[in-house]
Design a protein around this motif. Structure first.
Motif, PDB file in Angstrom:
ATOM      1  N   PRO A 144       0.815  -1.224   0.000  1.00 22.17           N
ATOM      2  CA  PRO A 144       0.000   0.000   0.000  1.00 22.17           C
ATOM      3  C   PRO A 144       0.849   1.276   0.000  1.00 22.17           C
ATOM      4  CG  PRO A 144      -0.912  -1.577   1.549  1.00 22.17           C
ATOM      5  CD  PRO A 144       0.415  -2.121   1.115  1.00 22.17           C
ATOM      6  N   GLU A 145       1.925   1.289   0.800  1.00 27.97           N
ATOM      7  CA  GLU A 145       2.770   2.480   0.868  1.00 27.97           C
ATOM      8  C   GLU A 145       3.553   2.702  -0.428  1.00 27.97           C
ATOM      9  OE1 GLU A 145       3.069   4.873   3.149  1.00 27.97           O
ATOM     10  OE2 GLU A 145       1.421   3.949   4.252  1.00 27.97           O
ATOM     11  N   ALA A 146       3.860   1.614  -1.123  1.00 29.12           N
ATOM     12  CA  ALA A 146       4.630   1.716  -2.361  1.00 29.12           C
ATOM     13  C   ALA A 146       3.739   1.862  -3.595  1.00 29.12           C
ATOM     14  CB  ALA A 146       5.515   0.479  -2.523  1.00 29.12           C
ATOM     15  N   LEU A 147       2.415   1.960  -3.390  1.00 30.28           N
ATOM     16  CA  LEU A 147       1.476   1.973  -4.515  1.00 30.28           C
ATOM     17  C   LEU A 147       1.761   3.059  -5.554  1.00 30.28           C
ATOM     18  CD1 LEU A 147      -0.919   0.551  -5.761  1.00 30.28           C
ATOM     19  CD2 LEU A 147      -2.441   2.021  -4.406  1.00 30.28           C
ATOM     20  N   PRO A 148       2.060   4.304  -5.154  1.00 32.22           N
ATOM     21  CA  PRO A 148       2.394   5.309  -6.178  1.00 32.22           C
ATOM     22  C   PRO A 148       3.587   4.890  -7.036  1.00 32.22           C
ATOM     23  CG  PRO A 148       1.961   6.376  -4.078  1.00 32.22           C
ATOM     24  CD  PRO A 148       2.025   4.903  -3.804  1.00 32.22           C
ATOM     25  N   GLY A 149       4.617   4.362  -6.388  1.00 37.52           N
ATOM     26  CA  GLY A 149       5.790   3.910  -7.124  1.00 37.52           C
ATOM     27  C   GLY A 149       5.481   2.716  -8.012  1.00 37.52           C
ATOM     28  N   ILE A 150       4.597   1.839  -7.552  1.00 37.90           N
ATOM     29  CA  ILE A 150       4.217   0.663  -8.340  1.00 37.90           C
ATOM     30  C   ILE A 150       3.445   1.085  -9.586  1.00 37.90           C
ATOM     31  CG2 ILE A 150       2.763  -1.408  -8.352  1.00 37.90           C
ATOM     32  CD1 ILE A 150       3.525  -1.772  -5.379  1.00 37.90           C
TER      33      ILE A 150
ATOM     34  N   TYR B 185      -1.837  10.569 -13.653  1.00 44.20           N
ATOM     35  CA  TYR B 185      -3.085  10.905 -12.958  1.00 44.20           C
ATOM     36  C   TYR B 185      -3.337   9.949 -11.793  1.00 44.20           C
ATOM     37  CZ  TYR B 185      -8.111  11.113 -12.075  1.00 44.20           C
ATOM     38  OH  TYR B 185      -9.346  11.176 -11.470  1.00 44.20           O
ATOM     39  N   LEU B 186      -3.147   8.646 -12.038  1.00 43.51           N
ATOM     40  CA  LEU B 186      -3.378   7.650 -10.996  1.00 43.51           C
ATOM     41  C   LEU B 186      -2.386   7.793  -9.856  1.00 43.51           C
ATOM     42  CD1 LEU B 186      -4.205   4.490 -13.170  1.00 43.51           C
ATOM     43  CD2 LEU B 186      -5.797   5.890 -11.836  1.00 43.51           C
ATOM     44  N   VAL B 187      -1.130   8.111 -10.194  1.00 41.25           N
ATOM     45  CA  VAL B 187      -0.117   8.320  -9.153  1.00 41.25           C
ATOM     46  C   VAL B 187      -0.532   9.466  -8.232  1.00 41.25           C
ATOM     47  CG1 VAL B 187       2.239   9.110  -8.723  1.00 41.25           C
ATOM     48  CG2 VAL B 187       1.828   7.337 -10.429  1.00 41.25           C
ATOM     49  N   LYS B 188      -1.003  10.559  -8.824  1.00 38.59           N
ATOM     50  CA  LYS B 188      -1.442  11.699  -8.018  1.00 38.59           C
ATOM     51  C   LYS B 188      -2.639  11.352  -7.139  1.00 38.59           C
ATOM     52  CE  LYS B 188       0.224  15.259 -11.230  1.00 38.59           C
ATOM     53  NZ  LYS B 188      -0.184  16.351 -12.144  1.00 38.59           N
ATOM     54  N   ARG B 189      -3.520  10.498  -7.652  1.00 36.38           N
ATOM     55  CA  ARG B 189      -4.714  10.129  -6.889  1.00 36.38           C
ATOM     56  C   ARG B 189      -4.379   9.270  -5.670  1.00 36.38           C
ATOM     57  NH1 ARG B 189      -9.900  10.367  -8.974  1.00 36.38           N
ATOM     58  NH2 ARG B 189     -10.381   9.611  -6.866  1.00 36.38           N
ATOM     59  N   VAL B 190      -3.370   8.414  -5.794  1.00 29.03           N
ATOM     60  CA  VAL B 190      -3.077   7.481  -4.680  1.00 29.03           C
ATOM     61  C   VAL B 190      -1.952   7.974  -3.784  1.00 29.03           C
ATOM     62  CG1 VAL B 190      -3.876   5.510  -6.039  1.00 29.03           C
ATOM     63  CG2 VAL B 190      -1.440   6.086  -6.022  1.00 29.03           C
TER      64      VAL B 190
END
Length: 228
Positions: free
Chosen positions: A151-157, A220-225
């Motif tokens: 969960p914490e790495a989700l933006p990077g993933i 966009y998705l990175v900014k959202r999460v």
């Protein structure tokens, strides 16, 4: 351009347009199928690389070294060479070495080590303090993996997946040089070999549009999460 001029242009180039539409569909099929297979195998591999490193939850020097060597070998092989090298394996899997389905095999093989390293890098960005806090509260390794690390790495993933898909678009165009289908095949056969610059430009434009759409959606998705 008037309606009549557009109608004339469409009629004259209808075959080419149909060809580009079909090739675009083949390119997207190759990219997303290979991307999905790459993620299915690459994400667990990346997580395992992270967990088995020296300070990881499941520290195992020998396993980490073996996995690292395997991933490095996979990443070091130029894709055009990989395309040719895995032809026997491709024939075994799909029964042919040409076409869209055949191109998915080397694309998937190239995607797995590529995304594994990106996932490992994304997990390294998770503060070690969060993992230590979870351990202090008695969390088990699988709980830390699924409730803290991922969960914490989700933006990077998500960013890693975006990079993977963009890279696969370039690889899929390269697959066209050996009969892999898609926009690369159209660009080579109908553009380069027939000296038709217009076809070459159209394939390039479509590929650029695909890259821009995927990159914009990923950003966009990175900014959202990302709530940091």
């Amino acid at each position: 351009m008037s309606l009549e001029m557009f109608s004339t242009w469409w009629t004259t180039n209808e075959r080419l347009i149909d060809l580009l539409i079909t090739a675009s569909g083949q390119t997207l099929t190759m990219v997303f199928l290979a991307g999905l297979i790459g993620l299915i195998f690459g994400i667990p591999l990346g997580v395992l690389l992270h967990l088995t490193k020296k300070s990881g939850l499941l520290s195992n020097k020998n396993l980490n070294k073996a996995l690292g060597v395997m991933v490095n070998i996979g990443r070091s092989i130029p894709f055009i060479i990989l395309l040719v090298a895995v032809i026997p394996f491709t024939r075994f899997i799909v029964g042919s070495s040409i076409g869209t389905a055949a191109a998915v095999v080397p694309l998937s093989i190239a995607a797995i080590p590529f995304i594994a390293r990106l996932i490992e890098g994304a997990l390294l960005e998770v503060p070690s303090g969060l993992v230590e806090a979870a351990q202090a509260m008695g969390a088990k390794p699988y709980q830390i993996i699924f409730k803290v690390l991922l969960p914490e790495a989700l933006p990077g993933i998500i960013h890693a997946i975006t990079i993977l898909l963009v890279t696969l678009i370039g690889y899929s165009a390269m697959a066209g040089t050996v009969g892999g289908g898609g926009l690369g095949d159209v660009g080579i056969r109908y553009g380069y070999q027939r000296f038709d610059a217009a076809v070459m430009m159209m394939t390039i434009v479509i590929l650029v549009v695909f890259v821009q759409i995927i990159q914009s959606l990923g950003d966009y998705l990175v900014k959202r999460v990302d709530h940091r």
